[in-house]
Design a protein around this motif. Structure first.
Motif, PDB file in Angstrom:
ATOM      1  N   MET A   1       2.600  -7.372 -18.647  1.00  8.32           N
ATOM      2  CA  MET A   1       2.165  -5.955 -18.257  1.00  8.32           C
ATOM      3  C   MET A   1       3.222  -5.162 -17.643  1.00  8.32           C
ATOM      4  SD  MET A   1      -2.010  -6.244 -17.458  1.00  8.32           S
ATOM      5  CE  MET A   1      -2.242  -4.579 -17.492  1.00  8.32           C
ATOM      6  N   LYS A   2       3.032  -3.935 -17.484  1.00 10.47           N
ATOM      7  CA  LYS A   2       3.943  -3.326 -16.637  1.00 10.47           C
ATOM      8  C   LYS A   2       2.899  -2.406 -16.232  1.00 10.47           C
ATOM      9  CE  LYS A   2       8.491  -3.083 -18.733  1.00 10.47           C
ATOM     10  NZ  LYS A   2       9.597  -2.257 -19.406  1.00 10.47           N
ATOM     11  N   SER A   3       2.546  -2.115 -14.898  1.00 10.94           N
ATOM     12  CA  SER A   3       1.790  -0.985 -14.233  1.00 10.94           C
ATOM     13  C   SER A   3       2.483  -0.268 -13.172  1.00 10.94           C
ATOM     14  CB  SER A   3       0.747  -1.969 -13.602  1.00 10.94           C
ATOM     15  OG  SER A   3       1.273  -2.653 -12.489  1.00 10.94           O
ATOM     16  N   TYR A   4       2.102   1.017 -13.453  1.00 12.44           N
ATOM     17  CA  TYR A   4       2.615   2.277 -12.898  1.00 12.44           C
ATOM     18  C   TYR A   4       1.576   2.843 -12.386  1.00 12.44           C
ATOM     19  CZ  TYR A   4       7.045   0.841 -14.971  1.00 12.44           C
ATOM     20  OH  TYR A   4       7.960   0.085 -15.477  1.00 12.44           O
ATOM     21  N   LEU A   5       0.722   2.409 -11.224  1.00 12.64           N
ATOM     22  CA  LEU A   5      -0.504   2.924 -10.930  1.00 12.64           C
ATOM     23  C   LEU A   5      -0.434   3.270  -9.486  1.00 12.64           C
ATOM     24  CD1 LEU A   5      -3.027   0.084 -12.575  1.00 12.64           C
ATOM     25  CD2 LEU A   5      -2.481   2.551 -13.451  1.00 12.64           C
ATOM     26  N   SER A   6      -1.094   4.371  -9.082  1.00 11.65           N
ATOM     27  CA  SER A   6      -1.196   4.714  -7.496  1.00 11.65           C
ATOM     28  C   SER A   6      -2.167   3.994  -6.689  1.00 11.65           C
ATOM     29  CB  SER A   6      -1.440   6.197  -7.593  1.00 11.65           C
ATOM     30  OG  SER A   6      -0.486   6.958  -8.094  1.00 11.65           O
ATOM     31  N   GLY A   7      -2.098   3.857  -5.530  1.00 13.31           N
ATOM     32  CA  GLY A   7      -2.894   3.122  -4.628  1.00 13.31           C
ATOM     33  C   GLY A   7      -2.846   1.747  -4.851  1.00 13.31           C
TER      34      GLY A   7
ATOM     35  N   ASP B   1      -8.194   8.622 -16.681  1.00  8.25           N
ATOM     36  CA  ASP B   1      -7.148   9.538 -16.271  1.00  8.25           C
ATOM     37  C   ASP B   1      -5.765   8.601 -16.507  1.00  8.25           C
ATOM     38  OD1 ASP B   1      -8.440  11.682 -15.574  1.00  8.25           O
ATOM     39  OD2 ASP B   1      -8.896  10.651 -13.529  1.00  8.25           O
ATOM     40  N   VAL B   2      -6.148   6.995 -16.782  1.00  8.07           N
ATOM     41  CA  VAL B   2      -4.796   6.313 -16.862  1.00  8.07           C
ATOM     42  C   VAL B   2      -4.638   6.163 -18.253  1.00  8.07           C
ATOM     43  CG1 VAL B   2      -4.090   3.748 -16.564  1.00  8.07           C
ATOM     44  CG2 VAL B   2      -5.607   5.010 -14.816  1.00  8.07           C
ATOM     45  N   ILE B   3      -3.052   6.412 -18.471  1.00  9.21           N
ATOM     46  CA  ILE B   3      -2.645   6.310 -19.847  1.00  9.21           C
ATOM     47  C   ILE B   3      -2.455   4.727 -20.110  1.00  9.21           C
ATOM     48  CG2 ILE B   3      -0.776   7.044 -21.702  1.00  9.21           C
ATOM     49  CD1 ILE B   3      -0.410   9.313 -19.843  1.00  9.21           C
ATOM     50  N   LYS B   4      -3.007   4.135 -21.323  1.00  7.61           N
ATOM     51  CA  LYS B   4      -2.935   2.892 -21.583  1.00  7.61           C
ATOM     52  C   LYS B   4      -1.937   2.439 -23.009  1.00  7.61           C
ATOM     53  CE  LYS B   4      -7.227   2.435 -19.548  1.00  7.61           C
ATOM     54  NZ  LYS B   4      -8.559   2.122 -19.541  1.00  7.61           N
ATOM     55  N   TRP B   5      -0.973   1.490 -23.085  1.00  4.79           N
ATOM     56  CA  TRP B   5      -0.349   1.330 -24.167  1.00  4.79           C
ATOM     57  C   TRP B   5      -0.713  -0.135 -24.438  1.00  4.79           C
ATOM     58  CZ3 TRP B   5       1.943   5.459 -26.375  1.00  4.79           C
ATOM     59  CH2 TRP B   5       2.324   6.583 -25.620  1.00  4.79           C
ATOM     60  N   VAL B   6      -0.905  -0.505 -25.555  1.00 10.10           N
ATOM     61  CA  VAL B   6      -1.071  -2.040 -26.089  1.00 10.10           C
ATOM     62  C   VAL B   6      -0.112  -2.172 -27.332  1.00 10.10           C
ATOM     63  CG1 VAL B   6      -2.670  -3.874 -26.845  1.00 10.10           C
ATOM     64  CG2 VAL B   6      -3.468  -2.024 -25.286  1.00 10.10           C
TER      65      VAL B   6
ATOM     66  N   GLU C   1       0.808  -1.343   0.013  1.00 13.50           N
ATOM     67  CA  GLU C   1      -0.032   0.222   0.097  1.00 13.50           C
ATOM     68  C   GLU C   1       0.801   1.323  -0.015  1.00 13.50           C
ATOM     69  OE1 GLU C   1      -2.592  -0.252   3.199  1.00 13.50           O
ATOM     70  OE2 GLU C   1      -3.807  -1.891   2.355  1.00 13.50           O
ATOM     71  N   GLY C   2       0.311   2.493  -0.439  1.00  7.50           N
ATOM     72  CA  GLY C   2       0.927   3.709  -0.267  1.00  7.50           C
ATOM     73  C   GLY C   2       1.875   4.037  -1.675  1.00  7.50           C
ATOM     74  N   ILE C   3       1.585   3.130  -2.682  1.00  8.14           N
ATOM     75  CA  ILE C   3       2.417   3.469  -3.820  1.00  8.14           C
ATOM     76  C   ILE C   3       1.684   4.588  -4.650  1.00  8.14           C
ATOM     77  CG2 ILE C   3       3.053   2.744  -6.306  1.00  8.14           C
ATOM     78  CD1 ILE C   3       2.702  -0.012  -5.036  1.00  8.14           C
ATOM     79  N   LYS C   4       2.571   5.712  -5.040  1.00  5.31           N
ATOM     80  CA  LYS C   4       1.891   6.979  -5.741  1.00  5.31           C
ATOM     81  C   LYS C   4       2.772   7.171  -6.805  1.00  5.31           C
ATOM     82  CE  LYS C   4       0.044   9.152  -1.702  1.00  5.31           C
ATOM     83  NZ  LYS C   4      -0.227  10.271  -0.716  1.00  5.31           N
ATOM     84  N   TYR C   5       2.431   7.534  -8.000  1.00  8.82           N
ATOM     85  CA  TYR C   5       2.799   8.124  -9.055  1.00  8.82           C
ATOM     86  C   TYR C   5       2.084   9.296  -9.628  1.00  8.82           C
ATOM     87  CZ  TYR C   5       4.997   3.433  -9.538  1.00  8.82           C
ATOM     88  OH  TYR C   5       5.477   2.347  -9.606  1.00  8.82           O
TER      89      TYR C   5
ATOM     90  N   LEU D   1      -8.627   7.041  -4.245  1.00 11.60           N
ATOM     91  CA  LEU D   1      -7.742   8.026  -4.920  1.00 11.60           C
ATOM     92  C   LEU D   1      -8.515   8.804  -5.884  1.00 11.60           C
ATOM     93  CD1 LEU D   1      -4.242   6.633  -5.140  1.00 11.60           C
ATOM     94  CD2 LEU D   1      -5.180   8.000  -3.140  1.00 11.60           C
ATOM     95  N   ASN D   2      -8.405  10.064  -5.978  1.00  9.54           N
ATOM     96  CA  ASN D   2      -9.089  10.818  -6.873  1.00  9.54           C
ATOM     97  C   ASN D   2      -8.465  10.672  -8.543  1.00  9.54           C
ATOM     98  OD1 ASN D   2     -10.572  11.701  -4.873  1.00  9.54           O
ATOM     99  ND2 ASN D   2      -9.144  13.447  -4.466  1.00  9.54           N
TER     100      ASN D   2
END
Length: 503
Positions: free
Chosen positions: A263-269, A485-490, A225-229, A479-480
Motif C-alpha cells: 500500500m501507498k497511503s497519502y492520508l491526513s491526520g 473523500d478518499v481516492i482509492k486505487w486497486v 501526527e500532523g500529516i496533511k495532504y 479532520l473534516n
C-alpha cells in the motif's frame, strides 16, 4: 546478536564499517572479501561460516551488505534486518550504489546508530527515523553536502569546530567517534566557519520532543501526527507469484501462490483503515450470521470470480491490530505514511493457473530431436498477459537448431543450452505453438538426456489465488473528511515464480 556490519563494493573495498562487539576483529573484513567476494566459485549460500564466524550477506547491484556474528543468532531475523536496512537507505537517498553510499556515509552512520544498539535491532521504520534524522540524502552525481540542512553536522561543527568533520570526511572515520568531544564542548560558533554558512542548532520545543519520544517508544511508532495532504489517496497493489510443477501428462505435482499486499497511503491526520478480502473464514462467518454492510458492497478492482479463498498462512505489518484479526478476521490498522507492505500470505488450494504448457519431445535416432511446445492461456479473453517467455532446454551436444513459431520471436542460445521464445502480449483463451528441430553431435556418453523441465515467465493483470479486495474504508474523526473523500486505487498483478512443466 550482530557483532558487526560491513558494506563492500564489487572490488571488496570496505565502504562502511561498524563493529558492535569486541569479538569481531579486522580479520573478519578480509575473510569475507577473500572467501565470498573474490571466491573462485560462485557462492550461492547467503550464509557463510569462516573460522567459527557467521557471515550473513545480501547483494544489491554491485554492493554487498554483510552482518557478522560469532553467536548462534536467528538467521531469519538477521536477514530481515538487512532487507530493512536496504529499504531505509533507499528511502533516504534512492538507489543503493557505491557513489550514493560514499556521498551519504555520514547519514548511514547516523542511521546505524539509531537502528542497531549493541548489535540488537531497534526501530527501523522509515517514518519514525525521518522525524529525528532530518538530513536529506544526496542523490545523483556531482552533488555536494549542504551542511546547513544537516542537523548532526551543524551540531558537530558548532560544538567542536570544523576539524572533526573534515577529518571524518578525509579519513572515512565514523562521525560518532567525535561525539565524545562534543559532549564536553560549549555551544559556540567555530572560528573556522562563518555564521552565515553554519547556523547554531535550534532548541526543540517540548511538543517536538514529545512527538519524537512517542515515535520511538509509543504505540504508534510508524506514523507521526500532523500529516496533511491536499488530496487524500490510497494505492493498493495485490502482487502474487504463482509457482507450479506439472507432469508431461498435465498433472499438477505441486502448486502454490505467494502474495503481498503493498500500500501507498497519502492520508491526513491519524486515520484508521479497515481492509477486507474474500477470505473463506470471513465469508463462512457472514453466511451464518448474516451479511455485513461491507459485504453488500461491490468489490474493488478486477480480481477473479471466485467467491472465497483459503489462506494457509499470513503475516502482517506491525500496524495491524492482531487481536481484531483473531476475533473478527478484520484487518484494522493506522497506516504508515508512504509505501509499506501491509501483509504477506500463501495459499495452495484452488489456484488459477494462467498458462498450460503442453510439451512433445520425440527422438529421431541419436543425432536429431523434434520438439513441439503448445501454450494455452487460461483466463478471461478481455485480459492480456505480458512479458511472456518460454525457455525450452536443449542437450549439451546440440550443434544446430531450426525454429518455427506462430507468434512472437524465438532464438536458440548456445551459452544457456536453451531455446528462448518471447511473446509480447497474449489474450485469454488463446493458444500458440513452437516447433524446433535440434541437430545433435555424436557422443560416446551412454547416459540419456535428463530432459530438464520447460520454464515459463509471464505477467497477468489478476490474482492467480483468486484474492479480491472486498472493501477498504478510512475513518478520521478529528479532520473534516470521510471515507467518500478518499481516492482509492486497486491493482492486481500476477507473476510467474518457478513455473515449470516436465517434458
Amino acid at each position: 546478536m550482530i557483532g558487526g556490519l560491513f558494506i563492500y563494493n564489487h572490488k571488496g573495498e570496505v565502504l562502511i564499517s561498524r563493529v558492535y562487539r569486541d569479538d569481531i576483529g579486522r580479520n573478519a573484513v578480509d575473510a569475507f572479501r577473500v572467501n565470498v567476494i573474490h571466491a573462485r566459485q560462485q557462492v550461492r549460500s547467503p550464509v557463510t561460516n569462516i573460522a567459527r564466524t557467521s557471515f550473513f550477506h545480501v547483494k544489491r547491484s554491485n554492493i554487498w551488505l554483510a552482518a557478522v556474528t560469532k553467536q548462534n543468532v536467528n538467521a531469519a531475523m538477521v536477514f530481515e534486518f538487512l532487507y530493512k536496512m536496504c529499504d531505509v537507505m533507499t528511502a533516504y537517498f534512492g538507489k543503493i550504489s557505491e557513489e550514493n553510499i560514499k556521498n551519504n556515509f555520514v547519514l548511514i552512520y547516523e542511521l546505524l546508530d539509531e537502528i542497531l544498539d549493541f548489535g540488537y535491532p531497534q526501530n527501523s521504520e522509515t517514518g519514525a527515523l525521518k522525524t529525528f534524522i532530518t538530513q536529506q540524502g544526496i542523490k545523483g552525481q556531482h552533488q555536494v553536502i549542504n551542511i546547513t540542512h544537516c542537523s548532526s553536522v551543524r551540531f558537530i561543527v558548532s560544538a567542536c569546530g570544523a576539524v572533526p568533520y573534515l577529518l571524518s570526511a578525509l579519513l572515512m572515520i565514523p562521525l560518532h567517534t567525535f561525539f565524545l568531544f562534543s559532549a564536553f564542548s560549549a555551544y559556540q560558533p567555530s572560528p573556522f566557519v562563518s555564521s552565515d554558512t553554519v547556523s547554531l542548532p535550534v532548541p526543540q520545543t517540548k511538543e517536538e520532543q514529545s512527538q519524537i519520544t512517542s515515535q520511538v517508544t509509543g504505540q504508534i511508532g510508524w506514523r507521526r501526527e500532523g500529516i496533511k495532504y491536499r488530496r487524500n489517496e490510497l494505492f493498493l497493489d495485490v502482487l502474487e507469484s504463482v509457482n507450479l510443477l506439472m507432469s508431461p501428462q498435465g498433472q499438477v505435482l505441486s502448486a502454490h501462490v505467494s502474495g503481498r499486499v503493498v500500500m501507498k497511503s497519502y492520508l491526513s491526520g491519524m486515520p484508521e483503515c479497515k481492509f477486507g478480502m474474500n477470505d473463506k473464514i470471513v465469508i463462512d462467518k457472514q453466511g451464518k450470521g448474516g451479511a455485513s454492510d461491507e459485504a453488500g458492497k461491490s468489490d474493488l478492482g478486477g480480481g477473479s470470480g471466485k467467491q472465497s479463498i483459503a489462506i494457509d498462512d499470513c503475516t502482517f505489518h506491525q500496524c495491524v491490530r492482531l487481536s481484531k484479526f483473531d476475533s473478527e478476521r478484520s484487518i484494522s490498522f493506522i497506516p504508515p505514511d508512504g509505501e509499506y507492505e501491509l501483509m504477506r500470505y500463501r495459499t495452495t488450494k484452488d489456484i488459477i493457473l494462467p498458462f498450460r504448457v503442453i510439451p512433445l519431445v520425440r527422438e529421431v535416432g541419436r543425432t536429431k530431436l523434434e520438439v513441439k511446445v503448445v501454450i494455452k492461456s487460461n483466463f478471461k479473453p478481455s485480459l492480456l498477459a505480458q512479458k511472456i517467455e518460454v525457455r525450452i532446454p536443449t542437450p549439451l551436444n546440440t550443434s544446430g537448431v531450426q525454429v518455427i513459431c506462430m507468434k512472437g520471436k524465438a532464438k536458440y542460445k548456445a551459452s544457456e543450452n536453451a531455446i528462448v521464445w518471447k511473446i509480447k502480449r497474449m489474450a485469454g483463451m488463446k493458444e500458440s505453438q513452437i516447433s524446433a528441430e535440434i541437430e545433435l553431435l555424436p557422443t560416446n556418453d551412454k547416459k540419456k538426456w535428463a530432459r530438464p523441465p520447460i520454464s515459463m515467465n509471464f505477467e497477468v493483470p489478476f490474482a492467480p489465488s483468486g484474492l479480491k479486495v472486498r472493501y477498504l474504508k478510512v475513518f478520521e474523526s478529528k479532520l473534516n473528511y470521510s471515507d467518500h473523500d478518499v481516492i482509492k486505487w486497486v491493482r492486481y498483478i500476477g507473476r510467474s515464480g518457478i513455473y515449470e512443466t516436465r517434458c
